[in-house]
Scaffold this active site. Structure first.
Site, PDB file in Angstrom:
ATOM      1  CB  CYS A 334      -0.975   0.010   1.169  1.00  0.00           C
ATOM      2  SG  CYS A 334      -1.372  -1.579   1.865  1.00  0.00           S
ATOM      3  NE  ARG A 363       1.918  -9.152   5.256  1.00  0.00           N
ATOM      4  CZ  ARG A 363       0.630  -9.077   4.953  1.00  0.00           C
ATOM      5  NH1 ARG A 363      -0.218  -9.902   5.531  1.00  0.00           N
ATOM      6  NH2 ARG A 363       0.196  -8.199   4.078  1.00  0.00           N
TER       7      ARG A 363
HETATM    8 ZN   LIG Z   1      -3.252  -2.306   0.711  1.00  0.00          ZN
END
Ligand SMILES: [Zn+2]
Ligand SMILES: [Zn+2]
Length: 642
Positions: A334, A363
């Protein structure tokens, strides 16, 4: 004089305080036999619970979800009782209910063996036969700590010591054995029986690897033997479909210790992976998305600004370069997409702007949580962010949902549930904005003709969201897609557009993923199809097999011909019996097995067999190509096997 109100609204007066069991008996003999517990004024209680005043009551049987939970929970107690009667030195810790069953953690001097499990299960059956009544008693916290310490149950004592001192502690006992428990429980051990212990594994006390290793016994419990049998069959089927096993059998990928949670893709696995990307690219280009690519490593500062370090820091991989700069390996795409949007000035007329990226993210997941392709540390998202005005949320949501549903159908997922989650307790943004965003999202969902389940308070801290849950071929649910409204990040990272009054405005950002993680989606597909990928996805769509050396030239020529038609075709010219070769490629789940004998060479044909063993007869090469191409074009909406 309690007046009892039943779920159908009818009432029954009693002239003295009554127990839940007595109320059930007053309603009917059958219900009295089936009753496991009751819900009195909204609170789940034992059958022995006494009602002194007016109350509404619902009787719980094994047909209710609460009833099944009580059976599972009571079976966990039964297990603990059995373990301690076989090994008095074993200490009990915790034993929660989980999906389809329960587990119980024990401290013991050595790992339990499969033979131990058999002993425990046999002992449990004896205890069921003995039909011991279950009773409850209450103690003060300190008395409970003293009690468990005195009988050598140090883990229990530690758990109870952490409970506030003024809280009453309840113990449940059966046959002289007792455990700390909130209840409720079945009234006696004879009510249990449809259970099975499934496995034993190591587990750290409090989930911390610095603590002692405990023995975790898993079990499953159901309302009756029929349900239990059905579950065990499902479990067996799931094991057969385990994508890790299929991945090995089909030589698709592997994992190794040096890269925990990261996939080594082999040629055939990567061919499927690329197919997924090519398909999604085609669909989203047609839907007005523009593909971009953002850096995998960016300065940690950007992630502080985006809020990820604060909210997500524990899951981020960091790296320090020789010039002493600290970077983060992106856990999400994002912020990168906002950077692209921020370049240049956007007019409201340009919106919606839809950026898509096959973004590889990392992650950190604890190693215990990793599970084949389903839970990894490095994965590729089919990520997209749509920048819209607030007014465009509804229309864009309709478009998004229609795209997602058509894609899921192409993979043979006909049952898709949608969950709508609204504002959580902890959130950013004012309530009016939230209300508008929630209403816009709901309106879009309705306009797309979708029924949703309501998930109150489960939205992201930055906005409401939709989640898409797919049901696979054996009835399991997989949450894959997500559609989220973000009222936070664009403002935080300084994204603007210019509205019709030449005013700078902050756009709303919609986050969406359809596969979610491509790695995970691949794993789900392997299990959904039990490795028999439909032709459009199969790494090898057809293999040409010669009967003898005499057809070798023809076979290689025919392979070239089909490859030139855009198909993934291999040949197998080994000096083996053709029956052997057919068996081997059937095991590799190759959709089409094409056999070349003398007759086929003469007539420029191939004898066509499917992996399900269907003999389609000999066909000219062009017809073979057309047949496979037709199969490819139908994607997963039609099974080859049908
Ligand atoms: Zn996103
Ligand atoms: Zn209990």
């Amino acid at each position: 004089m309690p007046l009892i109100t039943l779920p159908d609204g009818s009432t029954r007066p009693f002239d003295r305080p009554v127990t839940v069991a007595e109320v059930a008996a007053a309603i009917g003999k059958g219900l009295a036999r089936a009753a496991l517990a009751g819900v009195v004024d909204g609170r789940l209680v034992d059958l022995s619970h006494t009602i002194a005043g007016d109350a509404t009551i619902r009787i719980i049987t094994s047909k209710d979800p609460e009833g099944l939970e009580i059976l599972r929970h009571s079976t966990a107690h039964l297990l603990a009782q059995a373990v301690q009667s076989v090994y008095p030195k074993a200490q009990v810790t915790i034993g929660p209910v989980i999906e389809d069953g329960f587990y119980y953690d024990f401290a013991f001097e050595r790992p339990f063996t499969p033979e131990d499990l058999e002993k425990f299960e046999a002992r449990m059956r004896e205890l069921v036969k003995a039909d011991q009544p279950v009773h409850r008693r209450a103690l003060s916290r300190d008395a409970a700590v003293a009690h468990f310490t005195s009988i050598g149950e140090h883990y229990k004592a530690e758990i109870i010591a952490a409970i506030p001192a003024n809280e009453e502690i309840s113990l449940y006992g059966q046959g002289g054995w007792e455990d700390l428990c909130r209840g409720p429980h079945v009234p006696s051990t004879g009510r249990l029986g449809a259970f099975k212990l499934t496995k034993v594994a190591g587990a750290y006390w409090r989930g911390d690897s610095k603590n002692a290793m405990l023995q975790r016994i898993y079990g499953t419990a159901w309302a009756d033997d029929k349900q239990l049998e059905e579950y065990l069959t499902r479990l067996e089927e799931a094991e057969k479909r385990d994508h890790r096993r299929i991945g090995r059998e089909l030589d698709l990928f592997h994992f190794q210790e040096e890269a925990p949670g990261a996939v080594f893709w082999h040629p055939h696995g990567w061919a499927v992976f690329q197919q997924l990307i090519a398909y999604m690219r085609e669909k989203q280009n047609a839907a007005g998305y523009e593909e971009i690519s953002s850096p995998e490593i960016m300065d940690r500062e950007l992630w502080v600004q985006s809020g990820h370090v604060e909210k997500f820091g524990e899951n981020m991989f960091l790296t320090r370069t020789p010039d002493e700069r600290v970077y983060a390996i992106k856990p999400m795409n994002c912020p990168g997409h906002v950077q692209v949007f921020r370049q240049g000035l956007h007019s409201y007329k340009e919106l919606p702007i839809r950026y898509a990226e096959f973004g590889k993210v990392h992650r950190y997941e604890p190693s215990g949580a990793l599970h084949g392709l389903l839970r990894v540390r490095a994965f590729t998202q089919d990520d997209a962010h749509v920048f819209v005005t607030e007014d465009q949320i509804t229309e864009e949501t309709v478009r998004g949902i229609e795209l997602m549903m058509s894609i899921y159908r192409d993979f043979g997922f006909d049952h898709v549930r949608v969950k709508f989650s609204d504002r959580p307790e902890r959130r950013v943004g004012d309530d009016d904005t939230w209300t508008r965003a929630e209403e816009a999202l709901k309106a879009g969902t309705r306009a797309a003709g979708i029924e949703y389940e309501f998930n109150p308070g489960e939205g992201a801290f930055y906005g409401p969201k939709l989640e898409f849950v797919l049901k696979d071929a054996i009835g399991r649910d997989w949450q894959c897609g997500t559609w989220q409204v973000d009222l936070n990040l664009p403002g935080r990272l300084g994204a603007h557009y210019v509205d019709e009054h030449s005013q700078k405005r902050t756009p709303v950002m919609l986050h969406r993923a359809i596969f979610g993680s491509l790695e995970r989606f691949f794993g789900i597909l392997l299990e959904h199809y039990a490795g028999r990928l439909p032709t459009w996805l199969a790494p090898v769509q057809a293999v040409i097999l010669n009967i003898s050396e005499k057809q070798a030239n023809y076979s290689t020529g025919a392979t070239e011909f089909l490859k030139n038609q855009g198909l993934r075709v291999e040949f197998d010219l080994r000096n083996e019996k053709v029956g052997y070769k057919i068996r081997e490629h059937t095991l590799k789940r190759v959709p089409y097995l094409l056999v070349a004998g003398d007759r086929e060479v003469e007539s420029r044909q191939l004898a066509v067999r499917t992996r399900s063993g269907k003999d389609l007869g000999a066909m000219p090469l062009e017809e073979v190509a057309a047949r496979i191409a037709q199969d490819v074009a139908s994607r997963g909406r039609r099974y080859l096997e049908d």
